[in-house]
Design a protein around this motif. Structure first.
Motif, PDB file in Angstrom:
ATOM      1  N   ASP A 388      34.208  79.012  26.906  1.00  0.00           N
ATOM      2  CA  ASP A 388      34.300  80.470  26.917  1.00  0.00           C
ATOM      3  C   ASP A 388      35.742  80.954  26.998  1.00  0.00           C
ATOM      4  N   SER A 389      36.624  80.111  27.501  1.00  0.00           N
ATOM      5  CA  SER A 389      38.004  80.548  27.718  1.00  0.00           C
ATOM      6  C   SER A 389      38.735  80.882  26.426  1.00  0.00           C
ATOM      7  N   ARG A 390      38.212  80.413  25.294  1.00  0.00           N
ATOM      8  CA  ARG A 390      38.903  80.715  24.033  1.00  0.00           C
ATOM      9  C   ARG A 390      38.985  82.227  23.805  1.00  0.00           C
ATOM     10  N   HIS A 391      38.018  82.980  24.334  1.00  0.00           N
ATOM     11  CA  HIS A 391      38.039  84.429  24.159  1.00  0.00           C
ATOM     12  C   HIS A 391      39.148  85.083  24.984  1.00  0.00           C
ATOM     13  N   PHE A 392      39.551  84.417  26.049  1.00  0.00           N
ATOM     14  CA  PHE A 392      40.561  85.004  26.942  1.00  0.00           C
ATOM     15  C   PHE A 392      41.972  84.881  26.380  1.00  0.00           C
ATOM     16  N   THR A 393      42.159  84.122  25.305  1.00  0.00           N
ATOM     17  CA  THR A 393      43.480  84.068  24.683  1.00  0.00           C
ATOM     18  C   THR A 393      43.868  85.425  24.107  1.00  0.00           C
ATOM     19  N   ALA A 394      42.914  86.336  23.961  1.00  0.00           N
ATOM     20  CA  ALA A 394      43.212  87.676  23.456  1.00  0.00           C
ATOM     21  C   ALA A 394      43.972  88.510  24.481  1.00  0.00           C
ATOM     22  N   ILE A 395      43.867  88.150  25.773  1.00  0.00           N
ATOM     23  CA  ILE A 395      44.529  88.945  26.811  1.00  0.00           C
ATOM     24  C   ILE A 395      45.453  88.108  27.681  1.00  0.00           C
ATOM     25  N   CYS A 396      45.559  86.802  27.400  1.00  0.00           N
ATOM     26  CA  CYS A 396      46.356  85.939  28.269  1.00  0.00           C
ATOM     27  C   CYS A 396      47.010  84.828  27.456  1.00  0.00           C
ATOM     28  N   GLU A 397      48.279  84.593  27.720  1.00  0.00           N
ATOM     29  CA  GLU A 397      49.032  83.542  27.020  1.00  0.00           C
ATOM     30  C   GLU A 397      48.720  82.163  27.582  1.00  0.00           C
ATOM     31  N   ARG A 398      48.378  82.113  28.864  1.00  0.00           N
ATOM     32  CA  ARG A 398      48.191  80.831  29.556  1.00  0.00           C
ATOM     33  C   ARG A 398      46.705  80.623  29.857  1.00  0.00           C
ATOM     34  N   VAL A 399      46.029  79.906  28.996  1.00  0.00           N
ATOM     35  CA  VAL A 399      44.611  79.601  29.186  1.00  0.00           C
ATOM     36  C   VAL A 399      44.486  78.083  29.291  1.00  0.00           C
ATOM     37  N   TYR A 400      44.020  77.629  30.451  1.00  0.00           N
ATOM     38  CA  TYR A 400      43.941  76.200  30.719  1.00  0.00           C
ATOM     39  C   TYR A 400      42.494  75.795  30.993  1.00  0.00           C
ATOM     40  N   ARG A 401      42.222  74.514  30.803  1.00  0.00           N
ATOM     41  CA  ARG A 401      40.858  74.003  30.905  1.00  0.00           C
ATOM     42  C   ARG A 401      40.868  72.712  31.718  1.00  0.00           C
ATOM     43  N   PHE A 402      40.354  72.802  32.954  1.00  0.00           N
ATOM     44  CA  PHE A 402      40.359  71.633  33.838  1.00  0.00           C
ATOM     45  C   PHE A 402      39.269  71.781  34.878  1.00  0.00           C
ATOM     46  N   ALA A 403      38.376  70.808  34.940  1.00  0.00           N
ATOM     47  CA  ALA A 403      37.355  70.728  35.990  1.00  0.00           C
ATOM     48  C   ALA A 403      37.836  69.695  37.002  1.00  0.00           C
ATOM     49  N   PRO A 404      38.050  70.068  38.250  1.00  0.00           N
ATOM     50  CA  PRO A 404      38.708  69.168  39.208  1.00  0.00           C
ATOM     51  C   PRO A 404      37.776  68.118  39.811  1.00  0.00           C
ATOM     52  N   PHE A 405      37.194  67.308  38.947  1.00  0.00           N
ATOM     53  CA  PHE A 405      36.276  66.266  39.384  1.00  0.00           C
ATOM     54  C   PHE A 405      36.652  64.942  38.723  1.00  0.00           C
ATOM     55  N   ARG A 406      36.512  63.872  39.479  1.00  0.00           N
ATOM     56  CA  ARG A 406      36.667  62.546  38.874  1.00  0.00           C
ATOM     57  C   ARG A 406      35.455  62.261  37.993  1.00  0.00           C
ATOM     58  N   MET A 407      35.709  61.717  36.805  1.00  0.00           N
ATOM     59  CA  MET A 407      34.615  61.384  35.895  1.00  0.00           C
ATOM     60  C   MET A 407      34.904  60.050  35.223  1.00  0.00           C
ATOM     61  N   THR A 408      33.944  59.155  35.313  1.00  0.00           N
ATOM     62  CA  THR A 408      34.041  57.907  34.567  1.00  0.00           C
ATOM     63  C   THR A 408      33.699  58.180  33.105  1.00  0.00           C
ATOM     64  N   LYS A 409      33.925  57.172  32.278  1.00  0.00           N
ATOM     65  CA  LYS A 409      33.558  57.314  30.869  1.00  0.00           C
ATOM     66  C   LYS A 409      32.061  57.556  30.731  1.00  0.00           C
ATOM     67  N   ALA A 410      31.258  56.851  31.549  1.00  0.00           N
ATOM     68  CA  ALA A 410      29.802  57.034  31.487  1.00  0.00           C
ATOM     69  C   ALA A 410      29.419  58.455  31.877  1.00  0.00           C
ATOM     70  N   GLN A 411      30.086  59.017  32.862  1.00  0.00           N
ATOM     71  CA  GLN A 411      29.785  60.395  33.255  1.00  0.00           C
ATOM     72  C   GLN A 411      30.158  61.373  32.149  1.00  0.00           C
ATOM     73  N   ARG A 412      31.306  61.177  31.538  1.00  0.00           N
ATOM     74  CA  ARG A 412      31.711  62.080  30.455  1.00  0.00           C
ATOM     75  C   ARG A 412      30.715  62.012  29.302  1.00  0.00           C
ATOM     76  N   GLU A 413      30.207  60.810  29.036  1.00  0.00           N
ATOM     77  CA  GLU A 413      29.240  60.656  27.954  1.00  0.00           C
ATOM     78  C   GLU A 413      27.876  61.237  28.319  1.00  0.00           C
ATOM     79  N   SER A 414      27.616  61.482  29.604  1.00  0.00           N
ATOM     80  CA  SER A 414      26.327  62.037  30.027  1.00  0.00           C
ATOM     81  C   SER A 414      26.255  63.550  29.824  1.00  0.00           C
ATOM     82  N   ILE A 415      27.383  64.194  29.599  1.00  0.00           N
ATOM     83  CA  ILE A 415      27.395  65.641  29.372  1.00  0.00           C
ATOM     84  C   ILE A 415      26.697  65.934  28.045  1.00  0.00           C
TER      85      ILE A 415
END
Length: 442
Positions: A388-415
């Motif tokens: 959803d953050s892609r829409h916020f580039t219309a009003i903000c120069e600094r749009v970052y994407r980070f979920a502060p959780f440790r994730m193994t490769k298996a966890q990332r593939e479970s999404i």
């Protein structure tokens, strides 16, 4: 006797057990489930709902304002309330939110109710301490992110109407990724500074149909099959945008000795490194180029009927530096058949690249990662999925994407797949990360 406050794990379980599955067809959405989720969210986080100003956006989206000591550099923290459907094959029921083996199991634990709970618990904890942020903090929780919906756009319009120009926006996206690159055992905390564009097209071939006993050559299904294989054999060009070059440079000291010179000199030998990443596997290959995945196929409604129309849906993730127009031209050339029509279902350009070199906002994210995840290497990267953050580039120069959780490769593939799960300890670390970030905002 007082009732003990529910743990953050219990709060996540309560939200995961409500199946807020979104759908492009609004008539197929269980709106009552979303109603229950909002009620549950208020029950689990009463201070947040009592002390922050709330604006409803879309059908069930939420936009909270936490008034700070100043409002000259407001910050937006984002997550989304909806989840994707569940398929067969789960080890544990997808909406039971079972705690087992040190994980909370369930649809939405990583994508994205874990972030919702992490943000809300951090705010709830700080409010209980009487903390006031140095700047206004906005919480934007969309309700239709998984179907490219409009609630985030409506939140942007509310902020625009109120004259809010965020210093930075933080959404889901990257993570503290373990096993992210072959041979690199050090966790890499990747912060998305851009994301690929998303475009979906449908390849369509038409014919006369008829009885399966009298097939003609190159009917609709054969044309679509050939088109799919031609597209498969025509990959997009590979390249290394600036964030990926920086990611390679930062990973270099932690890579196997044979790869260190290659990665450390990524800027100078980017064509060679791009080819190496393509060969290293699909995850690393997707870091270097636009990808096209055939996701849906349709043809005849019966085994003994020749299809009058055959279709193939193609989901395209457009690399930074490419464009929708260029991608469509590539697909048409690859298919090379005037009888196969190309219908654009939806289109979106890649996002701009947010600042990451000697930038105060990006440095704040890095420093907070260093405090909570001391063993991780923080780095920018280009996110391959859409948020959803892609829409916020219309009003903000600094749009970052980070979920502060440790994730193994298996966890990332479970999404978006089976057995999605978040570590119990990792959820607690995520809450601490969001709280630390809010405290450090100046």
């Amino acid at each position: 006797m007082t009732t003990p406050a529910p743990s953050v794990v219990g709060k996540l379980q309560a939200l995961v057990r409500i199946p807020t599955v979104s759908d492009r067809d609004r008539d197929r959405v269980d709106h009552e489930a979303f109603d229950r989720l909002l009620v549950e969210l208020a029950r689990q986080f009463p201070r947040l709902h009592a002390e922050l100003e709330l604006t409803r956006v879309g059908s069930h989206g939420l936009l909270f304002r936490w008034a700070g000591a100043d409002d000259s550099r407001p910050v937006v923290l984002m997550a989304h309330l909806d989840v994707v459907p569940v398929e067969d094959g789960w080890t544990r029921p997808a909406f039971d939110a079972v705690v087992a083996d040190g994980f909370v199991w369930g649809r939405g634990t990583l994508d994205d109710k874990g972030c919702v709970v992490g943000i809300c618990e951090a705010v709830e904890t700080l409010l209980a301490r009487g903390f006031t942020p140095a700047q206004d903090v906005w919480l934007s929780f969309g309700c239709d992110e998984e179907v490219m919906g409009t609630s985030a756009q409506e939140a942007v319009e509310v902020l625009r109407a109120r004259g809010v120009s965020p210093w930075f926006v933080l959404d889901e996206g990257g993570a503290v990724a373990h096993g992210a690159f072959p041979g690199v055992s050090t966790p890499i905390a990747v912060i998305g500074v851009a994301e690929k564009g998303v475009t979906s097209v449908e390849l369509r071939a038409e014919g006369h149909g008829g009885h399966a006993s009298t097939p003609a050559r190159m009917g609709p299904t054969a044309r679509i099959a050939r088109a799919v294989m031609r597209l498969e054999r025509s990959p997009f060009r590979s390249s290394l945008p600036a964030p990926t070059v920086e990611l390679m440079r930062r990973m270099a000291p932690h890579a196997p000795p044979a790869l260190r010179p290659l990665m450390a000199n990524a800027a100078r030998i980017s064509p060679v490194l791009a080819r190496a990443l393509v060969l290293a596997g699909p995850e690393s290959a997707a870091m270097t180029r636009t990808t096209a995945a055939v996701t849906t196929l349709s043809g005849s409604p019966a085994l003994n009927v020749i299809a009058a129309t055959a279709k193939a849906g193609v989901n395209i993730r457009i690399m930074v530096g490419d464009s929708v127009a260029g991608v469509l031209a590539h697909v048409r050339k690859a298919v090379g058949d005037e009888h196969v029509h190309l219908d654009v279902i939806e289109s979106g350009e890649p996002s701009p690249i947010s600042p990451f070199r000697e930038d105060a906002a990006f440095s704040l994210l890095e420093e907070t990662i260093g405090e909570v995840f001391a063993d991780a290497v923080a780095s920018p990267y280009v996110m391959m999925a859409a948020t959803d953050s892609r829409h916020f580039t219309a009003i903000c120069e600094r749009v970052y994407r980070f979920a502060p959780f440790r994730m193994t490769k298996a966890q990332r593939e479970s999404i978006h797949a089976t057995d999605e799960r978040i570590g119990v300890d990792d959820l607690a670390d995520g809450v601490r990360w969001y709280a630390t970030l809010i405290e450090r905002i100046r």
